[in-house]
Scaffold this active site. Structure first.
Site, short mmCIF file in Angstrom:
data_model
loop_
_atom_site.label_atom_id
_atom_site.label_comp_id
_atom_site.label_asym_id
_atom_site.label_seq_id
_atom_site.Cartn_x
_atom_site.Cartn_y
_atom_site.Cartn_z
N ASN A 119 0.84 -1.20 0.00
CA ASN A 119 0.00 0.00 0.00
C ASN A 119 0.88 1.25 0.00
OD1 ASN A 119 0.61 -0.86 2.66
ND2 ASN A 119 -1.08 0.26 3.54
N ILE A 120 0.40 2.25 -0.71
CA ILE A 120 1.14 3.52 -0.86
C ILE A 120 0.15 4.64 -0.55
CG2 ILE A 120 2.52 4.96 -2.40
CD1 ILE A 120 2.88 2.38 -4.17
N GLU A 121 0.30 5.25 0.62
CA GLU A 121 -0.65 6.27 1.06
C GLU A 121 -0.23 7.66 0.59
OE1 GLU A 121 -1.16 5.58 5.27
OE2 GLU A 121 -2.30 3.75 4.88
N CYS A 181 -10.15 -4.77 0.20
CA CYS A 181 -11.24 -3.79 0.33
C CYS A 181 -12.18 -3.92 -0.87
CB CYS A 181 -10.66 -2.37 0.40
SG CYS A 181 -10.15 -1.70 -1.20
N CYS A 228 -4.05 0.62 -2.58
CA CYS A 228 -3.88 -0.62 -1.79
C CYS A 228 -2.79 -1.50 -2.40
CB CYS A 228 -5.17 -1.41 -1.76
SG CYS A 228 -6.50 -0.65 -0.82
N GLU A 238 -2.96 -4.66 -3.14
CA GLU A 238 -3.46 -5.55 -4.21
C GLU A 238 -3.48 -4.83 -5.56
OE1 GLU A 238 -4.75 -4.87 -1.26
OE2 GLU A 238 -6.19 -6.40 -0.63
N CYS A 291 -10.70 -3.03 -4.31
CA CYS A 291 -9.80 -4.07 -4.82
C CYS A 291 -10.59 -5.28 -5.31
CB CYS A 291 -8.80 -4.48 -3.74
SG CYS A 291 -7.54 -3.21 -3.45
N1 THU Z 1 -5.23 -1.63 2.50
C1 THU Z 1 -4.65 -2.41 1.55
O1 THU Z 1 -3.57 -2.10 1.03
N2 THU Z 1 -5.30 -3.53 1.17
C2 THU Z 1 -6.43 -3.98 1.74
O2 THU Z 1 -6.95 -4.99 1.33
C3 THU Z 1 -7.05 -3.27 2.86
C4 THU Z 1 -6.50 -1.91 3.10
C5 THU Z 1 -4.51 -0.44 2.93
C6 THU Z 1 -5.11 0.86 2.50
C7 THU Z 1 -4.53 1.80 3.54
O3 THU Z 1 -3.24 2.21 3.12
C8 THU Z 1 -4.38 0.94 4.78
O4 THU Z 1 -4.46 -0.40 4.33
C9 THU Z 1 -5.44 1.21 5.84
O5 THU Z 1 -6.70 1.13 5.30
#
Ligand code: THU
Length: 129
Positions: A42-44, A86, A53, A55, A89
């Site tokens: 994940n890259i915020e 999520c 996310c 995935e 995804c």
């Molecule tokens: N996140 C994912 O990368 N994949 C998921 O299936 C669930 C959520 C990440 C998004 C965000 O950066 C962090 O988790 C918190 O929601």
């Protein structure tokens, strides 16, 4: 690649996560039908909605390299419960691999398998358009 190796790659990818806001690293490892594997994290972003996310990072890497024939994906998080994809995804997977296997890992490294159809019943696809 064995299932265990794929899961290990997903676990390892949590180290690459950029998640200063949620502090919830997620790693993913995506296997294609030819055996190739693409990883993601994940890259915020400070503008929260601009984050991506793990995935979708892995799938975007695969698609942009010419791979769309996804077989399974391992998703690792540090949660007590199994880290499931999520909704966005799930819909993204639906476009390319409606029958994909999704291996979800918890913080203990334990795994549980789902099919996309279990996680996204009555999924919307191009046939509706
Ligand atoms: N996140 C994912 O990368 N994949 C998921 O299936 C669930 C959520 C990440 C998004 C965000 O950066 C962090 O988790 C918190 O929601």
């Amino acid at each position: 690649m064995t299932e265990k190796e794929l899961c290990q790659k997903a676990i390892h990818m949590m180290d690459a996560a950029y998640c200063p806001y949620s502090r919830f690293p997620v790693g993913a490892a995506l296997e294609c039908s030819d055996g190739s594997v693409f990883t993601g994290c994940n890259i915020e972003n400070a503008a929260y909605g601009a984050g991506i996310c793990a995935e979708r990072t892995a799938m975007s890497k695969a698609i942009s390299e010419g791979h769309r024939d996804f077989v399974r994906i391992a998703v690792a998080g540090k949660s007590d419960d199994y880290c499931v994809p999520c909704g966005i995804c799930r819909q993204f997977i639906m476009e390319f691999a409606p029958d994909m296997e999704i291996i979800c890992l918890n913080g203990q490294g334990e795994s549980k398998k789902f099919s996309l159809r279990e996680l996204l019943p009555c999924g919307f696809d191009g046939s509706y358009l």
